[in-house]
Design a protein around this motif. Structure first.
Motif, mmCIF file in Angstrom:
data_model
loop_
_atom_site.group_PDB
_atom_site.id
_atom_site.type_symbol
_atom_site.label_atom_id
_atom_site.label_comp_id
_atom_site.label_asym_id
_atom_site.label_seq_id
_atom_site.Cartn_x
_atom_site.Cartn_y
_atom_site.Cartn_z
ATOM 1 N N GLY A 13 -6.587 6.022 8.631
ATOM 2 C CA GLY A 13 -6.865 6.500 7.377
ATOM 3 C C GLY A 13 -5.733 6.798 6.263
ATOM 4 N N TRP A 14 -4.582 7.709 6.953
ATOM 5 C CA TRP A 14 -3.540 7.751 6.240
ATOM 6 C C TRP A 14 -2.755 6.615 5.968
ATOM 7 C CZ3 TRP A 14 -2.941 11.509 3.096
ATOM 8 C CH2 TRP A 14 -3.570 12.811 3.348
ATOM 9 N N ALA A 17 -4.277 4.723 3.385
ATOM 10 C CA ALA A 17 -4.016 5.441 1.878
ATOM 11 C C ALA A 17 -2.454 5.366 1.503
ATOM 12 C CB ALA A 17 -4.041 7.001 2.170
ATOM 13 N N SER A 20 -2.118 1.683 -0.056
ATOM 14 C CA SER A 20 -2.965 1.199 -1.090
ATOM 15 C C SER A 20 -2.015 2.260 -2.384
ATOM 16 C CB SER A 20 -4.178 1.927 -1.050
ATOM 17 O OG SER A 20 -4.967 1.080 -0.324
ATOM 18 N N LEU A 21 -1.521 3.447 -1.983
ATOM 19 C CA LEU A 21 -0.843 4.024 -2.922
ATOM 20 C C LEU A 21 0.512 3.404 -3.110
ATOM 21 C CD1 LEU A 21 -0.596 6.553 -4.700
ATOM 22 C CD2 LEU A 21 0.287 7.781 -2.771
ATOM 23 N N ASN A 43 -2.235 -4.302 -0.635
ATOM 24 C CA ASN A 43 -3.577 -3.892 -0.902
ATOM 25 C C ASN A 43 -4.562 -4.420 0.137
ATOM 26 O OD1 ASN A 43 -3.879 -2.182 -3.172
ATOM 27 N ND2 ASN A 43 -3.206 -3.979 -4.563
ATOM 28 N N GLY A 46 -4.183 -1.920 3.221
ATOM 29 C CA GLY A 46 -4.637 -0.633 2.924
ATOM 30 C C GLY A 46 -6.401 -0.664 3.052
ATOM 31 N N CYS A 47 -6.669 -1.510 2.116
ATOM 32 C CA CYS A 47 -8.350 -1.765 2.234
ATOM 33 C C CYS A 47 -8.913 -1.846 3.860
ATOM 34 C CB CYS A 47 -8.833 -3.157 1.473
ATOM 35 S SG CYS A 47 -8.507 -2.771 -0.479
ATOM 36 N N LEU A 50 -8.456 1.243 5.525
ATOM 37 C CA LEU A 50 -9.525 2.250 4.877
ATOM 38 C C LEU A 50 -11.067 1.862 5.224
ATOM 39 C CD1 LEU A 50 -7.730 3.001 1.702
ATOM 40 C CD2 LEU A 50 -8.168 4.669 3.449
ATOM 41 N N TYR A 53 -11.471 3.142 8.686
ATOM 42 C CA TYR A 53 -11.687 4.637 8.544
ATOM 43 C C TYR A 53 -12.969 4.946 7.949
ATOM 44 C CZ TYR A 53 -10.591 9.512 7.750
ATOM 45 O OH TYR A 53 -10.613 10.888 7.506
ATOM 46 N N SER A 62 -17.310 4.691 0.716
ATOM 47 C CA SER A 62 -15.763 4.357 1.051
ATOM 48 C C SER A 62 -15.558 2.816 1.490
ATOM 49 C CB SER A 62 -15.256 5.448 1.818
ATOM 50 O OG SER A 62 -13.944 5.048 2.135
ATOM 51 N N ASN A 66 -13.926 -0.130 -0.382
ATOM 52 C CA ASN A 66 -12.894 -0.887 -0.244
ATOM 53 C C ASN A 66 -13.100 -2.260 0.424
ATOM 54 O OD1 ASN A 66 -10.365 1.016 0.106
ATOM 55 N ND2 ASN A 66 -11.719 2.356 0.807
#
Length: 85
Positions: A13-14, A17, A20-21, A43, A46-47, A50, A53, A62, A66
């Motif tokens: 999960g982190w 994140a 994506s960030l 992206n 990250g997707c 997530l 997660y 969520s 995503n």
């Protein structure tokens, strides 16, 4: 064993994140652009993370959101790099 599984889920999960960030931040600061393979790739990673997660937490909103972001990023990558005429 269950504790290790819990922590691995949190790492996923982190990680999602973070990717994506990082993509958003690099684009916002003008260090990459919205059609670059770096931005779209970050992206996509990250997707995916997530989504895994969200599925593990049964967070339906969520992982659906995503999943839509992932679809948009894959289509943008395909249009930008594979469907050039």
């Amino acid at each position: 064993m269950a504790t290790l599984r819990k922590y691995m889920g949190e790492v996923v999960g982190w990680g999602g994140a973070f990717f994506s960030l990082a993509a958003f931040s690099l684009n916002s600061m003008g260090l990459t652009h919205g059609q670059s393979v770096e931005y779209l790739g970050m992206n996509i990673i990250g997707c995916l993370l997530l989504i895994f997660y969200g599925l593990s937490k049964k967070a339906h909103a969520s992982y659906v959101l995503n999943g839509i972001f992932l679809l948009v990023a894959v289509i943008a990558l395909a249009r930008a790099y594979f469907l050039q005429v």
